[in-house]
Design an enzyme around this catalytic site. Structure first.
Site, PDB file in Angstrom:
ATOM      1  N   SER A  10       0.850  -1.185   0.000  1.00  0.00           N
ATOM      2  CA  SER A  10       0.000   0.000   0.000  1.00  0.00           C
ATOM      3  C   SER A  10       0.886   1.234   0.000  1.00  0.00           C
ATOM      4  CB  SER A  10      -0.918  -0.008   1.229  1.00  0.00           C
ATOM      5  OG  SER A  10      -1.825   1.067   1.146  1.00  0.00           O
ATOM      6  N   GLU A  11       0.553   2.204  -0.863  1.00  0.00           N
ATOM      7  CA  GLU A  11       1.426   3.371  -1.078  1.00  0.00           C
ATOM      8  C   GLU A  11       1.732   4.147   0.193  1.00  0.00           C
ATOM      9  OE1 GLU A  11      -1.272   2.359  -2.885  1.00  0.00           O
ATOM     10  OE2 GLU A  11      -1.703   4.033  -4.237  1.00  0.00           O
ATOM     11  N   ASN A  12       0.805   4.143   1.146  1.00  0.00           N
ATOM     12  CA  ASN A  12       1.008   4.955   2.347  1.00  0.00           C
ATOM     13  C   ASN A  12       2.001   4.343   3.327  1.00  0.00           C
ATOM     14  OD1 ASN A  12      -1.003   2.981   2.741  1.00  0.00           O
ATOM     15  ND2 ASN A  12      -1.802   4.062   4.523  1.00  0.00           N
TER      16      ASN A  12
ATOM     17  N   SER B  96       8.304   3.906   0.291  1.00  0.00           N
ATOM     18  CA  SER B  96       7.174   3.223  -0.346  1.00  0.00           C
ATOM     19  C   SER B  96       7.223   3.385  -1.858  1.00  0.00           C
ATOM     20  CB  SER B  96       5.865   3.795   0.209  1.00  0.00           C
ATOM     21  OG  SER B  96       4.778   3.004  -0.198  1.00  0.00           O
TER      22      SER B  96
END
Lengths: 230, 217, 217, 230
Positions: free
Chosen positions: C46-48, C88
């Site tokens: 997940s990008e976060n 990330s």
């Protein structure tokens, strides 16, 4: 030798922010957003701010207070999708908005924090995100120059901190906080828990205190920090 | 350490103000820490990824994973932090290093510094010196006034490859405290027992002498 | 979810090979995870700042600090890791992301993708989509074949601002599995009950039909 | 879902390294140097290697074995000061040496790991370190282009690892390992301790396993890992 103590009062630290300041604000959605620092900034009312943040929070939360107060001149963000107020303000021309690709925003801030001039990347080539950007030929490839980005102030949310400003973050509340904590002239960290020097193990430090100027301890967490039921 | 060297190091320790983040170069500068009071509020930085450097340890008490940039086995203090080499130099280059004390082969009257290479004799690589010298907020040199052959290190211009241009603010030597000013070297303090003529003779560039009394150290 | 959508999502799940690092875009792609076996070896990103995404949690069991990039309250699994936004996207841009499944407004027969902006109507910002689409080793689109008004999304050329040029390898829709080839769109599979003529009518560009039997899903 | 298992045998993993490979090697002095991986690389004898490392270790340790074996074509380092053998090999022209400023080497590798093309920096301007480097004018300032650096292989030393490759480091053994672990096509991590999945807390992960290809567990630490008495 002992490490210097940087604990301070929240109101006093926000009062050091002048009108016109560029303010880096941690957070991705709710996690990692320094709501208490933002609430005080909204209360004190500094104007003409340039706010750099991943997103514009949601209506009624976080930097939306600043937008609603007319304190924001410009937003540098990756998206506004969850805040209709911010989109309306942008469409009405009340605030200027600069959109960045999310990882490129992180890298531009990190480059600022690392004392670099810029990064070269091919992200955005062939799209309108490349428009107006300086290009460089490098070993036969075209690259976009993405300039380093620094703030006058960074507002950071930590899970725990010691008085020197060594910080830890909780889960996905880390997000933009570590890079922003490296990239401002004055770094103000709010922390949920203040531990004594030595209370954060040296290997567990996510942001070294040498980057942090002020540590303010939150006595309670407002509702904005809680679960958002949609 | 000779008495003159020891006094030079003690004098240089007073360069450090409370609250600073400081990097002490390998060699003599590292000794400066021994002249700070036990509870002095300062953060010492080592390039290999450490803030909050604690005392050097004897081999039998050393941690094999915990060294400073000079390879000495050091320790932590409450509030120490470990980080990677990229973060370590981010700290240096982004203005978070208030002060660095470095050794020198040559310092020029315009603040140029040469301390990493002697062509044909000594070229082990620049390590972290170039970034410390370019980006610390204040760059101070700690060095004997002359080299082992008696040749002056404070010069009109450097002859060796530069580490950084115009970055040295002050020199602490075993003979004097000398500032680099727009007008060149300026004497601030004299080591006890050093005469002005001896200092002039040992300095390879003009040196401005104050009209007032010259403090000694 | 309609039966056709559900079958499309289930079919897309078979795109994921054991051992992959995968990013599932917000919306339909996120649902793909529900069609993987419990012990399937895969790493969801997940990008976060999360690898190893665990099941979504109800509000009363959620951790306020643990969300995915779409804002859903998720959980960890053994071996999950948290990291910052720079790391990330380092993962995304440096080739460590084997696969991304993204939504789309438009996909062109040359693999161009538009999924972030409709000028004058919808311009919330590009978020992480541009880097996922530029740099994932394989970019696959998961989308209804037509938009809500019934207009085709698979086109000869995109009319909307592009997210990335020529990066889409395959489209999973509620009507078909379509590959992007040097010769344009090529049909691979048909959804049960969809005719070739209905598919052609719903597609805004020529589509190559194999001579052999066409598998259904 | 569960996270993939990447545990492997040390010899097999080193055997994947071809002649001519560019090899990133963690470590600053002794701490963080993957001595066991290097010993096996010396034993297998791959040639024409380009080795990227902060330093050349000391005589008789670490990459000095590769230099002594004639396996190294080129070194990219920040200094060789503690290894007289390496300096002699350089002066004799037996190996090519490229010197980088220490933090710039870290940033070049990190840029490789972050999928960037290059960084722009003013470090080295006005010195011979700027010679031969591409320059770019940016907002009226001259900057040096420092290209991203990647390896075919990275050899990493971790304090602990889980089977997915989530890594932790001990004290100053961290140094170049985290950036190198992001910047190679094949990342091989040796670990002092292998813990089960979940044995490294998600907040304690220094290198996420998604960057790591292979995890090899050390059954014992050779003398090279110990205290150096000078």
């Amino acid at each position: 030798m002992k490490l210097p103590d940087k604990t301070a009062a929240l109101e006093d630290m926000i009062a050091t922010i002048p009108d016109g300041a560029t303010v880096l604000v941690g957070g991705f959605g709710v996690p990692g957003t320094p709501f208490a620092l933002l609430q005080e900034l909204a209360r004190q009312g500094q104007r003409d701010l340039v706010v750099v943040k991943n997103d514009a929070n949601e209506a009624g939360m976080g930097i939306d207070h600043l937008i609603a107060n007319g304190q924001v001149r410009k937003l540098i963000v990756t998206h506004l999708g969850l805040n209709a107020n911010a989109i309306a303000a942008m469409n009405a021309g009340a605030i200027e908005v600069e959109f960045c690709a999310q990882g490129i925003l992180a890298e531009r801030i990190r480059a600022g924090g690392a004392g670099l001039g810029a990064i070269l990347t091919d992200i955005g080539l062939g799209t309108e995100m490349a428009q107006g950007k300086q290009q460089v030929e490098m070993a036969g490839r075209t690259m976009l120059v993405e300039p380093a980005l620094r703030g006058d102030v960074a507002l950071i949310h930590a899970a725990s901190a010691d008085p020197f400003g060594n910080l830890t973050y909780a889960a996905t509340a880390r997000n933009f906080n570590p890079v922003m904590a490296m990239a401002a002239t004055r770094v103000i960290a709010e922390t949920e828990v203040l531990v004594p020097l030595g209370g954060v193990a040296p290997d567990a430090v996510a942001t070294p205190g040498a980057f942090v100027d002020h540590v303010v301890t939150l006595s309670a967490l407002s509702q904005e920090y809680g679960i958002v039921r949609r | 350490m000779s008495d003159a060297k020891s006094r030079m190091v003690a004098r240089a320790a007073r360069e450090i103000a409370p609250g600073m983040v400081v990097n002490l170069g390998i060699g003599l500068p590292t000794q400066v820490v021994n002249h700070l009071p036990a509870d002095f509020p300062v953060c010492l930085h080592s390039e290999n990824g450490l803030t909050g450097i604690g005392p050097t340890l004897p081999y039998d008490r050393a941690d094999r994973n915990l060294i400073d940039a000079g390879g000495a086995y050091v320790s932590t203090i409450p509030g120490s932090a470990f980080f990677d080499s990229a973060v370590s130099f981010a700290l240096v280059r982004s203005g978070r290093l208030d002060l660095t004390l470095l050794g020198a082969f040559e310092v020029a009257q315009n603040g140029d510094l040469a301390n990493w290479k002697i062509p044909g004799k000594f070229s082990p690589g620049v390590g972290g010196a170039i970034e410390l010298a370019h980006k610390a907020r204040r760059v101070v040199v700690l060095t004997t006034h002359c080299d082992r052959k008696g040749n002056p290190k404070l010069l009109e211009a450097c002859s060796l490859p530069l580490t950084a241009r115009g970055r040295v603010a002050r020199i602490y030597s075993d003979m004097a405290v000398v500032d680099v000013t727009p007008a060149g070297f300026a004497l601030r303090e004299l080591a006890e027992g050093v005469s002005l003529s001896a200092l002039r003779e040992a300095t390879g560039a003009p040196i401005l002498i104050p009209h007032a009394d010259i403090p000694t150290f």
